[in-house]
Design an enzyme around this catalytic site. Structure first.
Site, mmCIF file in Angstrom:
data_model
loop_
_atom_site.group_PDB
_atom_site.id
_atom_site.type_symbol
_atom_site.label_atom_id
_atom_site.label_comp_id
_atom_site.label_asym_id
_atom_site.label_seq_id
_atom_site.Cartn_x
_atom_site.Cartn_y
_atom_site.Cartn_z
ATOM 1 N N ALA A 135 -9.950 2.469 -3.001
ATOM 2 C CA ALA A 135 -10.042 3.634 -2.117
ATOM 3 C C ALA A 135 -10.255 3.186 -0.671
ATOM 4 O O ALA A 135 -11.386 2.995 -0.226
ATOM 5 C CB ALA A 135 -11.181 4.549 -2.561
ATOM 6 N N PRO A 152 -7.271 10.271 5.615
ATOM 7 C CA PRO A 152 -6.259 11.183 6.143
ATOM 8 C C PRO A 152 -5.856 10.894 7.584
ATOM 9 O O PRO A 152 -4.683 10.992 7.939
ATOM 10 C CB PRO A 152 -6.939 12.562 6.032
ATOM 11 C CG PRO A 152 -7.901 12.410 4.910
ATOM 12 C CD PRO A 152 -8.409 11.002 5.004
ATOM 13 N N GLY A 207 -4.672 6.218 7.963
ATOM 14 C CA GLY A 207 -3.526 5.582 7.339
ATOM 15 C C GLY A 207 -3.679 4.076 7.285
ATOM 16 O O GLY A 207 -4.658 3.545 6.761
ATOM 17 N N TRP A 260 -4.328 9.480 -0.792
ATOM 18 C CA TRP A 260 -3.279 8.620 -1.341
ATOM 19 C C TRP A 260 -3.895 7.506 -2.185
ATOM 20 O O TRP A 260 -3.454 6.355 -2.145
ATOM 21 C CB TRP A 260 -2.391 8.035 -0.242
ATOM 22 C CG TRP A 260 -1.588 9.067 0.475
ATOM 23 C CD1 TRP A 260 -1.766 9.494 1.757
ATOM 24 C CD2 TRP A 260 -0.514 9.843 -0.068
ATOM 25 N NE1 TRP A 260 -0.860 10.491 2.050
ATOM 26 C CE2 TRP A 260 -0.073 10.725 0.960
ATOM 27 C CE3 TRP A 260 0.121 9.877 -1.317
ATOM 28 C CZ2 TRP A 260 0.961 11.626 0.770
ATOM 29 C CZ3 TRP A 260 1.175 10.777 -1.505
ATOM 30 C CH2 TRP A 260 1.577 11.633 -0.471
ATOM 31 N N ILE A 261 -4.914 7.864 -2.940
ATOM 32 C CA ILE A 261 -5.614 6.882 -3.757
ATOM 33 C C ILE A 261 -4.943 6.795 -5.130
ATOM 34 O O ILE A 261 -4.979 7.742 -5.925
ATOM 35 C CB ILE A 261 -7.105 7.236 -3.903
ATOM 36 C CG1 ILE A 261 -7.749 7.402 -2.507
ATOM 37 C CG2 ILE A 261 -7.812 6.161 -4.714
ATOM 38 C CD1 ILE A 261 -7.543 6.221 -1.580
ATOM 39 N N ARG A 287 -0.583 -8.156 -1.700
ATOM 40 C CA ARG A 287 0.613 -7.742 -0.949
ATOM 41 C C ARG A 287 1.855 -8.456 -1.471
ATOM 42 O O ARG A 287 2.938 -7.878 -1.551
ATOM 43 C CB ARG A 287 0.402 -8.008 0.537
ATOM 44 C CG ARG A 287 1.457 -7.396 1.446
ATOM 45 C CD ARG A 287 0.952 -7.346 2.873
ATOM 46 N NE ARG A 287 0.084 -6.201 3.085
ATOM 47 C CZ ARG A 287 -0.840 -6.138 4.044
ATOM 48 N NH1 ARG A 287 -1.037 -7.159 4.853
ATOM 49 N NH2 ARG A 287 -1.572 -5.046 4.182
ATOM 50 N N GLU A 316 0.210 -0.269 0.975
ATOM 51 C CA GLU A 316 -0.320 -1.608 1.249
ATOM 52 C C GLU A 316 0.308 -2.230 2.498
ATOM 53 O O GLU A 316 0.567 -3.425 2.561
ATOM 54 C CB GLU A 316 -0.156 -2.527 0.031
ATOM 55 C CG GLU A 316 -1.089 -2.137 -1.111
ATOM 56 C CD GLU A 316 -1.122 -3.161 -2.227
ATOM 57 O OE1 GLU A 316 -1.129 -4.369 -1.915
ATOM 58 O OE2 GLU A 316 -1.151 -2.749 -3.393
ATOM 59 N N SER A 326 6.398 -0.964 6.352
ATOM 60 C CA SER A 326 7.299 -2.000 6.856
ATOM 61 C C SER A 326 7.091 -2.278 8.339
ATOM 62 O O SER A 326 7.076 -3.441 8.773
ATOM 63 C CB SER A 326 8.751 -1.591 6.596
ATOM 64 O OG SER A 326 9.036 -1.609 5.210
#
Length: 383
Positions: free
Chosen positions: A123, A127, A130, A155-156, A240, A361, A364
């Protein structure tokens, strides 16, 4: 039969080839019902744990084998996006515990997540911030033997189904990145609330979480106070590259599907593959797949070989692999013609699956900033 010749590259040891064969065997036998995403992910975690495939996601000694993680994600992603997701989150969710946790924290959670008995989550995103982790506003205020958490995360992944969350909040030791800390949080605590379940083009368990005066004991902090940003970046440094590996798995599947299609489909009495333009597309796809694999396993090998940080290498791998997997899959859709956009077709599913990997993660564009800064720093240091 997918290409496995890359396993002979010098990045790998015999144990990696043995592991890849094991993962392939398990992946072929997975039964996944996509009509209920939450239930599917819960079953996948249990099944992957029972098969022993979650073992590489956690390590009490903090020695995560990145090549093994990447191979596993690549193979699982080639078979099914949810299988990859379920594996990946077990590692990302407890990565901070593996790398920085106390012996007590590791003993409490790693055996459970590694065996599939508990689902984990990471987590970090909020909001308003980002990818800008340093601007996180969620607070953790010391009150006696507890920290009191207030704020929101969004977005968890695994939000709403996880049994344990690694959460990052501002403890205020210093401004910006130096004032964040990491905590272990469970969803049974008073004040923990799942505000919204988030729907995406490729269904996964995602949620917005709210914390209102959630009290966690001081012992739930991972690492030192104010070390949260460094912990988060260290975890992402490991995982990553595995996002890139998942993209590679999607791209390999798209190439396999496309080769079968152009070999079986006939135009004017000859296989579609005989058209030079189609051969050009296949060549571009194969080139993108191999180039991505080289970048991914270079980054993984460097990390496993003792490099303290592989920030630039991991960023390059993620940027190239995810962006070019999108191109490979789009080409596969084109070669399938109308069937390429038919709901439920493998290439249509891949088309929806790949898009999120270019965002989470580290999007781009963020990876480009990281690569540029790291390149400039390396030049200044004469490396």
């Amino acid at each position: 039969m997918p290409d496995r010749s890359f396993l002979t590259w010098p990045f790998f040891e015999p144990r990696h080839r043995d592991w890849a064969a094991r993962v392939e065997q398990v992946a072929q036998g997975l039964e996944i019902d996509h009509t209920d995403t939450d239930a599917a992910c819960r079953r996948l975690v249990r099944d992957l744990g029972a098969a022993g495939l979650l073992h590489p996601t956690a390590d009490e000694g903090g020695q995560l084998d990145v090549r093994t993680l990447c191979l596993t994600r690549e193979i699982l992603a080639r078979h099914d996006g949810l299988a990859d997701f379920s594996f990946a989150m077990q590692g990302l969710g407890t990565g901070a515990i593996s790398l920085f946790g106390t012996p007590e924290q590791k003993a409490a959670w790693l055996p459970k997540t590694r065996s599939g008995q508990a689902i984990s989550a990471f987590a970090l995103t909020e909001p308003q911030s980002g990818s800008d982790v340093a601007n996180s506003t969620m607070t953790a205020t010391r009150d006696g033997d507890d920290y009191v958490l207030n704020g929101e995360k969004t977005w968890i992944s695994n939000g709403g189904i996880a049994d344990v969350y690694t959460l990052f909040a501002r403890t205020g030791e210093a401004p910006g990145a130096k004032g964040l800390s990491a905590f272990i949080v469970t969803p049974d605590l008073p004040g923990f609330e799942v505000v919204e379940r988030l729907s995406t083009i490729a269904p996964h368990p995602l949620a917005t979480l709210r914390f209102t005066d959630v009290r966690v004991p001081v012992q739930s902090m991972i690492g030192a106070g104010g070390a949260g940003f460094r912990i988060a970046m260290s975890v992402l440094d490991v995982f990553r590259s595995t996002v890139a590996a998942a993209a590679l798995g999607f791209a390999r599947r798209a190439l396999d599907e496309a080769l079968q299609r152009v070999g079986a489909r006939h135009v004017q009495g000859a296989p579609l593959f005989d058209l030079q333009m189609v051969q050009g597309h296949v060549a571009d796809m194969a080139l993108d797949v191999d180039a991505a694999a080289l970048l991914i396993y270079r980054a993984a090998w460097a990390k496993d070989s003792g490099a303290p940080r592989v920030t630039r290498e991991a960023a390059m791998a993620k940027l190239f692999a995810t962006d070019h997997a999108q191109q490979v899959i789009d080409t596969a859709v084109q070669l399938f013609g109308g069937d390429g956009v038919r709901s439920g077709m493998p290439v249509e599913t891949l088309y929806r699956e790949i898009r999120a990997l270019r965002i989470y993660e580290g999007a781009s564009d963020v990876q480009k900033v990281v690569i540029a800064r790291q390149t400039k720093a390396a030049q200044s240091e004469g490396k």
